[in-house]
Design a protein around this motif. Structure first.
Motif, PDB file in Angstrom:
ATOM      1  N   THR A  14       0.827  -1.208   0.000  1.00  0.00           N
ATOM      2  CA  THR A  14       0.000   0.000   0.000  1.00  0.00           C
ATOM      3  C   THR A  14       0.861   1.258   0.000  1.00  0.00           C
ATOM      4  O   THR A  14       0.507   2.255  -0.629  1.00  0.00           O
ATOM      5  CB  THR A  14      -0.964  -0.033   1.194  1.00  0.00           C
ATOM      6  N   THR A  34      -5.342  -3.936   4.352  1.00  0.00           N
ATOM      7  CA  THR A  34      -5.967  -3.886   3.035  1.00  0.00           C
ATOM      8  C   THR A  34      -6.783  -5.164   2.878  1.00  0.00           C
ATOM      9  O   THR A  34      -6.234  -6.225   2.676  1.00  0.00           O
ATOM     10  CB  THR A  34      -4.896  -3.848   1.918  1.00  0.00           C
ATOM     11  N   ASP A  51      -3.952  -2.473  -5.810  1.00  0.00           N
ATOM     12  CA  ASP A  51      -3.315  -2.908  -4.562  1.00  0.00           C
ATOM     13  C   ASP A  51      -4.150  -4.065  -4.008  1.00  0.00           C
ATOM     14  O   ASP A  51      -5.326  -3.901  -3.719  1.00  0.00           O
ATOM     15  CB  ASP A  51      -3.320  -1.725  -3.589  1.00  0.00           C
TER      16      ASP A  51
END
Ligand code: GDP
Ligand code: MG
Length: 700
Positions: A14, A34, A51
């Motif tokens: 990230t 995430t 991502d």
């Protein structure tokens, strides 16, 4: 071009994503930050970059691994940037060996290059390139070095010849299988077929069984293990050739872990840290600032009131603005200073890496409760807000464990419950407000432990998920990210105050100011809200010791948003006739008069454990996967809350008026425990019966 960022948790994906896109996705120093994929465009190019959540292999064991694997197969990225934590190459290369089996172009980013020297590690990236058959770049996503070369490499059409890492028997079998496959990633799928991965079908492969049987004859163990062993031995060889490490380097993290994970003092340190977090936010900062903001809100309300009057507005419009909107919204805005402290503390725990230590610390204990240390993270995040807490359960691999955690996360007091705790504790417990509020957190922990113990032995019987095996390095938190994180959360809170809370306050004001005959300015006892509250206040009688319609409707309002409990109390009390000071919620003459210390504590307990707000209920439904299960969970939570609050009041009020009898409590307690254990054992028997015998009553 489509680019995917793939790598282990905490490898810096990230951070790199944010740098490349100029976006501001959340960064953390613990797994599970995430949990959904995020897409952006690389600055100065047209490349779309995604991502993905951190994964350790392409065989999905958890939901987030599944998200990443699906992305690779279904969205077919042209380039995969495999971001690798250079300080622990060995652990990261397992995923790399799998990515090398795909047809996509793979670029390896050796991240955290800035830490290599400190740790006495030297990596020969040219040799690594030869060994792996892919381009390798040393970068630091944090210090923003070496990244431009990667961006240039994305456009480079030529790719290296991939290394084949298996022995000739397996390689032969792989070429025979891939002959009969079509489409992309033939090599990868062929390996998965040999591993008997059920997500791929061997239907079209000629002589598949023969190929497998022939191969298996060569080895003593099953093929899955053979393939894994070959991967590991390749990784070991690669590391030996490309990495030089100085022996016995004791890093700062190692030293700190000696203290923070010490057998004897780790737990006391944790208790002190958590106590400080809540004591600081609720006790110290809370008590002063709430009054200060409250006073200013009052003067603001008065000023608006007089201005409106001189502008010639009607009385009811004046009341709507001042008693409805300003009083309702103002009541929750006063809690912002303490929320800033709470959010700041949680953010620091996350970014420094201490949160991961807490998870490890509790791994053993949580296992006994049918969860694992990983479950602790959702709880701590949940003390900010249940919604990300519940969503954070996705890092847990085991489904039962995940569901159980998402049902229990709302039990931890979230920031929206903080105003309730703060208001009641401040008013009824005076100097001891810090202790009263901290005690609620410990009460919550006990309730979670007991509920987990019961649930894991009845509803959610399962094997615990894997142990937590690695910890990120401690890091000095980046002020920029912590500030951004706190800012985002506070803004979200203010937005809620400006939307949901405002609308609810208006509704409450309306129901309070009008009677069912639509007459304005009736006595508050004849208002619509009072009538509604009175008809159901019996539900709360056992925990309040009185029929209190004000508390009843406030508690129900908590379903929309927990802050609303306090807001709605402020509106109700403010409109009650005899009150001089609009904010003295509990004063004589308000609908809340007569609340004692015991009923106040019981009311807090009820609001703490009952069904969370709609936002969190929605998150629970998503994670549990069905409305029915969500409703069951809400029923479970609310029943728990009602029973606990009633117990608290019944015992507390007896202590308060000096008629407490310990013998009574012990006897009733013993009877209750017996009844509960009988119920549990009956439930258990029925379940066991179904699993082992096909002829029991329930199966017929
Ligand atoms: P992700 O889980 O892979 O998305 O990792 P994050 O981007 O959230 O980063 C995890 C932690 O590693 C954060 O504390 C980052 O600040 C830190 N980090 C990321 N890249 C680097 C780097 O190049 N050097 C150092 N020292 N730390 C980094
Ligand atoms: Mg991330």
């Amino acid at each position: 071009m489509k680019v995917a960022l793939v790598g282990n948790q905490n490898s810096g994906k990230t951070t790199l994503f944010n740098y490349l896109t100029g976006m501001n996705a959340k960064i953390g120093n613990w797994p599970g930050v995430t949990i959904e994929k995020k897409t952006g465009v690389i600055k100065g190019t047209k490349h779309e970059i995604t991502d993905l959540p951190g994964i350790y292999s392409l065989s999905p064991y958890s939901i987030e691994e599944d998200i990443s694997r699906k992305f690779i197969f279904e969205e077919k990225p042209d380039v995969i940037i495999n971001i690798v934590d250079a300080t622990s190459l060995e652990r990261s290369l397992y995923l790399t060996t799998q990515l090398m089996e795909l047809d996509s172009k793979v670029i390896i980013a050796l991240n955290m290059a800035d830490l290599l020297e400190k740790k006495g590690i030297k990596i020969d990236e040219k040799k690594l390139e030869e060994k792996l058959g892919t381009k390798v770049f040393k970068i630091s996503a944090l210090k923003e070095t070496g990244i431009d070369e990667i961006v240039k490499e994305i456009d480079n059409k030529e790719d290296f010849e991939r290394t084949h890492i298996y022995d000739s028997n397996i390689e032969n079998a792989l070429s025979r299988i891939s002959c009969d496959l079509s489409g992309m990633h033939k090599r990868f799928i062929s390996i998965k077929l040999l591993e008997l991965d059920s997500r791929f079908s061997s239907k079209n492969i000629k002589n598949f069984e023969n190929i497998r049987n022939e191969l298996e004859k060569n080895y003593d163990t099953d093929l899955e293990e053979v393939i894994a062993t070959e991967r590991y031995s390749f990784i070991e060889k690669t590391k030996a050739e490309c990495v030089k490490e100085k022996e016995n380097i004791v890093t700062f993290s190692d030293k700190l872990d000696k203290i923070l994970l010490n057998k004897w003092i780790a737990f006391p340190i944790f208790v002190v840290v958590m106590f400080l977090v809540y004591y600081l936010s609720v006790g110290v900062v809370g008590s002063g600032t709430v009054d200060w903001v409250g006073e200013h809100m009052d003067s603001f309300g008065e000023w608006v009131g007089t201005s409106l009057e001189s502008a010639g507005t009607s009385e009811w419009v004046n009341s709507l603005v001042v008693d409805g909107i300003i009083a309702g919204v103002g009541a929750v805005l006063g809690f912002i200073p303490q929320l800033i402290i709470l959010f700041l503390c949680i953010s620091l725990l996350e970014t420094t890496g201490y949160m991961s230590r807490i998870a490890l610390l509790f791994d053993k204990l949580f296992r006994k409760l049918g969860m694992s240390g990983k479950s602790l993270i959702p709880f701590i995040v949940g003390s900010g807000c249940s919604v990300p807490g519940i969503m954070g359960t996705r890092i847990i691999e085991n489904q039962d464990e995940r569901e159980m955690t998402s049902i229990l996360v709302p039990f931890i007091p979230c920031s929206a419950k903080l105003p309730i705790i703060s208001l009641f504790a401040g008013y009824f417990f005076g100097e001891n407000s810090g202790i009263a509020s901290a005690s609620l957190y410990f009460f919550a922990i006990i309730v979670i432990i007991v509920s987990a113990f019961i649930l894991s032995r009845t509803k959610f019987k399962h094997v615990s998920s894997s142990y937590i095996s690695e910890l990120p390095e401690y890091k000095v938190p980046s002020i920029k990210y912590v500030a951004k994180d706190v800012f985002d959360k506070v803004i979200a809170f203010i937005k809620r105050a400006g939307s949901v809370i405002m609308i609810c306050s208006i509704v409450i004001w309306f129901l309070l100011s009008f009677s069912f005959k639509m007459e304005y300015g009736v006595d508050i006892e004849e208002s619509m809200l009072a009538s509604i509250g009175k008809s159901i206040s019996w539900v709360f009688y056992p925990m309040l010791g009185q029929n209190n319609w004000g508390a009843t409707v406030s508690a129900i309002q908590g379903l929309v948003a927990k802050e609303q409990v306090v807001s709605s109390m402020a509106v109700i009390a403010g409109l009650a006739e005899d009150v001089e000071e609009g904010t003295q919620i509990f004063a004589e003459g308000t609908p809340f008069a007569g609340i004692t210390m015991a009923s106040a504590y019981a009311f807090m307990v009820f609001n703490l454990f009952s069904a969370p707000c709609f936002g969190a209920i929605g998150a629970m439904q998503r994670e549990l996967g069905s409305t029915k299960r969500m409703l069951k969970a809400v029923l479970f939570q609310t029943t728990c809350a009602w029973i606990l609050a009633t117990l608290v009041y019944q015992i507390g009020s007896r202590i308060e008026n000096g008629t407490f009898n310990i013998a009574n409590v012990l006897i009733i307690g013993a009877i209750l425990i017996t009844v509960i254990s009988i119920c549990i054992s009956k439930f258990k028997k029925k379940k066991d019966g179904c699993a082992s015998c096909p002829y029991c009553d329930s199966c017929k």
